[in-house]
Design an enzyme around this catalytic site. Structure first.
Site, PDB file in Angstrom:
ATOM      1  N   SER A 150       0.776  -1.235   0.000  1.00  0.00           N
ATOM      2  CA  SER A 150       0.000   0.000   0.000  1.00  0.00           C
ATOM      3  C   SER A 150       0.813   1.294   0.000  1.00  0.00           C
ATOM      4  CB  SER A 150      -0.962   0.010   1.193  1.00  0.00           C
ATOM      5  OG  SER A 150      -0.247  -0.017   2.408  1.00  0.00           O
ATOM      6  N   LYS A 209      -3.946   4.290   9.600  1.00  0.00           N
ATOM      7  CA  LYS A 209      -2.958   5.066   8.843  1.00  0.00           C
ATOM      8  C   LYS A 209      -3.271   6.558   8.836  1.00  0.00           C
ATOM      9  CE  LYS A 209      -1.840   1.090   6.005  1.00  0.00           C
ATOM     10  NZ  LYS A 209      -1.890   0.458   4.676  1.00  0.00           N
TER      11      LYS A 209
END
Length: 349
Positions: free
Chosen positions: A220, A265
């Site tokens: 990612s 995140k």
């Protein structure tokens, strides 16, 4: 002490770090010249014990995920993190290809076959295949990628025999493997041989580029690597003096894909002082990254702005429209020092 020593069948997932991408990217003859910085974001993932299980269950920061939801069949934690590191290397290749295409710079890709990252114990492949074997054909039909191998096996049934063309230690050989039934998701199975496959390819660019993400794994960070590379290869400064964090997989043609742990995140990005957070746009049924990030911002009253994007080009256009930010000397100095947080025990992007 017993609480630390007694394991539980869970991983404890929590916000990790936001790390500047610039120190991880080296391009021959091209130095970073950015008033702001791009940040990749991570989550912290630790094997659970009684103590951190209770902290996560009754605290606000952690999330408990059952190991069977993360580990592949027959996989242990060490093998899982090895797989995540290999996935990161694939993601970096994708980021380089997408960024060089976007910048109009020369890039070539040579597909060499399907590398065996791991042979699953107790499966048919264990008797005839080894780690790092390179599969190049199945029943005389060439396969160049892991997806092609999976598609070739999709129409087969357990019990069928397939003939593989394999390269081992530079030598070509033929191997026959009997297919078995493999779980691919809860309640669904598919015929397979019992390996963890990855696409083996050689990417060459001009100028030459090297990426080093340290001990971070997973796919990612792709979008943020691509943004950093494009910024180096094209005129101007896409950061405009901002701290720009984000997450999202990247395909070679620049499409941004969904990831896990987005709610952690965005918290990591906020803690690092980022003002913008790129996140994969929710397009297909079941996509939830943008919704989850925006819900986290509202729930925790964060100040960061969530920006959903579907492609690398969409992220670039958003940055190009931003006004230049003033008083950015601190941001630039921090980026050039390459400061990183390594206090997280285990990180994956």
């Amino acid at each position: 002490m017993l609480g630390w020593m007694i394991p539980v069948p869970y991983y404890v997932v929590a916000p990790g770090s936001a790390m500047p991408v610039a120190p991880m990217v080296k391009i021959q003859g091209v130095n970073p010249d950015e008033a702001g910085a791009f940040y990749l974001t991570t989550v912290s993932m630790k094997e659970g014990n009684v103590w951190n299980y209770l902290l996560a269950k009754y605290g606000a920061d952690g999330e408990l995920i059952a190991k069977q939801e993360i580990l592949s069949p027959g996989e242990n934690s060490r093998e899982y993190f090895q797989r995540q590191e290999e996935i990161m290397r694939t993601s970096q290749d994708n980021a380089v290809i997408a960024a060089f295409h976007q910048a109009g710079k020369p890039v070539s890709v040579k597909l060499r076959g399907v590398k065996i990252l791991r042979v699953v114990k107790g499966m048919p492949a264990e008797k005839v295949l080894k780690e790092n074997d390179l599969i190049q054909a199945i029943d005389r039909q060439p396969v160049q990628t892991a997806d092609q191998l999976m598609q070739a096996l999709k129409s087969r049934r357990p019990g069928e025999r397939v003939r593989l063309r394999v390269v081992r230690d530079g030598k070509l050989r033929e191997e026959t493997v009997t297919l078995t039934r493999l779980p691919v998701m809860p309640g669904k199975t598919q015929a397979g041989i019992g390996i963890v496959p990855v696409t083996d390819r050689l990417v060459k660019t001009r100028p030459v580029i090297r990426l080093n993400a340290g001990n971070i794994g997973g796919p990612s960070a792709g979008l943020m690597f691509s943004l950093e590379i494009v910024n180096r290869l094209t005129p101007g400064d896409l950061t405009k003096g901002y701290r720009v964090a984000g997450t999202g997989t990247i395909s070679p043609d620049g499409r941004v894909g969904q990831i896990g742990g987005v709610e952690h995140k965005v918290v990591a990005a906020e803690r690092e002082g980022a003002t913008l957070f790129f996140v994969p746009k929710d397009i297909a049924p079941g996509d939830s990254n943008a919704k989850a990030a925006q819900a986290t911002v509202r729930r925790l009253k964060l100040h960061i702005k969530v920006v959903p994007v579907a492609t690398l080009q969409e992220a670039i256009r958003y940055l190009e429209r931003l006004p230049q930010r003033r008083n950015t000397a601190f941001h630039q100095a921090e980026t050039l020092t390459g400061r990183r947080d390594w206090h997280i025990i285990t990180l994956f992007s």
